[in-house]
Design an enzyme around this catalytic site. Structure first.
Site, PDB file in Angstrom:
ATOM      1  N   HIS A  55       0.838  -1.207   0.000  1.00  0.00           N
ATOM      2  CA  HIS A  55       0.000   0.000   0.000  1.00  0.00           C
ATOM      3  C   HIS A  55       0.874   1.258   0.000  1.00  0.00           C
ATOM      4  O   HIS A  55       0.621   2.202  -0.745  1.00  0.00           O
ATOM      5  CB  HIS A  55      -0.918  -0.033   1.229  1.00  0.00           C
ATOM      6  CG  HIS A  55      -1.920   1.068   1.276  1.00  0.00           C
ATOM      7  ND1 HIS A  55      -1.872   2.068   2.229  1.00  0.00           N
ATOM      8  CD2 HIS A  55      -3.003   1.347   0.501  1.00  0.00           C
ATOM      9  CE1 HIS A  55      -2.891   2.899   2.024  1.00  0.00           C
ATOM     10  NE2 HIS A  55      -3.595   2.486   0.987  1.00  0.00           N
ATOM     11  N   ASP A 106      -6.093   1.630  -2.147  1.00  0.00           N
ATOM     12  CA  ASP A 106      -6.813   1.389  -0.898  1.00  0.00           C
ATOM     13  C   ASP A 106      -7.641   0.103  -0.971  1.00  0.00           C
ATOM     14  O   ASP A 106      -7.674  -0.682  -0.031  1.00  0.00           O
ATOM     15  CB  ASP A 106      -7.718   2.580  -0.573  1.00  0.00           C
ATOM     16  CG  ASP A 106      -6.925   3.802  -0.094  1.00  0.00           C
ATOM     17  OD1 ASP A 106      -5.683   3.719   0.016  1.00  0.00           O
ATOM     18  OD2 ASP A 106      -7.556   4.844   0.178  1.00  0.00           O
TER      19      ASP A 106
END
Length: 132
Positions: A55, A106
């Site tokens: 991420h 996300d």
């Protein structure tokens, strides 16, 4: 407060609550392992921590996109549109190129979190010792 917009972090949080109902993302995933939370270094300590590393890298890529130039170095300030159905997250096709990229960062992380085991011993890790 380092320029992170509560709204966009809140969106990521809602996404995690979609893929992991009844989770408490701030309590559980912030300051976990070497990469969950602000910053990151060293080798991820487990699968969940590796989700956070991916991420972080995704956000680094976002900052290099020409469509994201206006982000002033912080993808957390970009808000995007998404929906949740059951535990399935869908990024809206109304997002612009930058929003779509960050939404997917996300979304992939939220899905990754939902598949990774949670190891309480990796919460609030002594990162100076464990993540060098």
């Amino acid at each position: 407060e380092n320029g992170i917009s509560p709204r966009a972090v809140w969106q990521f949080r809602s996404m995690i609550q979609c893929t992991i109902p009844n989770s408490k993302p701030y309590l559980e995933f912030n300051d976990y392992g070497c990469y969950c939370g602000l910053g990151g270094s060293g080798t991820p300590v487990d699968e969940l921590d590796a989700c956070c590393q991916v991420h972080d890298n995704c956000y680094t890529q976002a900052k290099e996109l020409s469509s994201c130039r206006f982000l002033v170095d912080n993808p957390y300030t970009e808000s995007y549109k998404f929906s949740c159905s059951g535990t399935e997250v869908t990024c809206s096709d109304k997002n612009n190129a930058c929003e779509a990229f960050i939404c997917n960062c996300d979304r992939n992380a939220a899905i990754c979190f939902s598949k990774a085991p949670y190891n309480p011993e990796n919460k609030n890790l002594d990162s100076k010792r464990k993540c060098a």
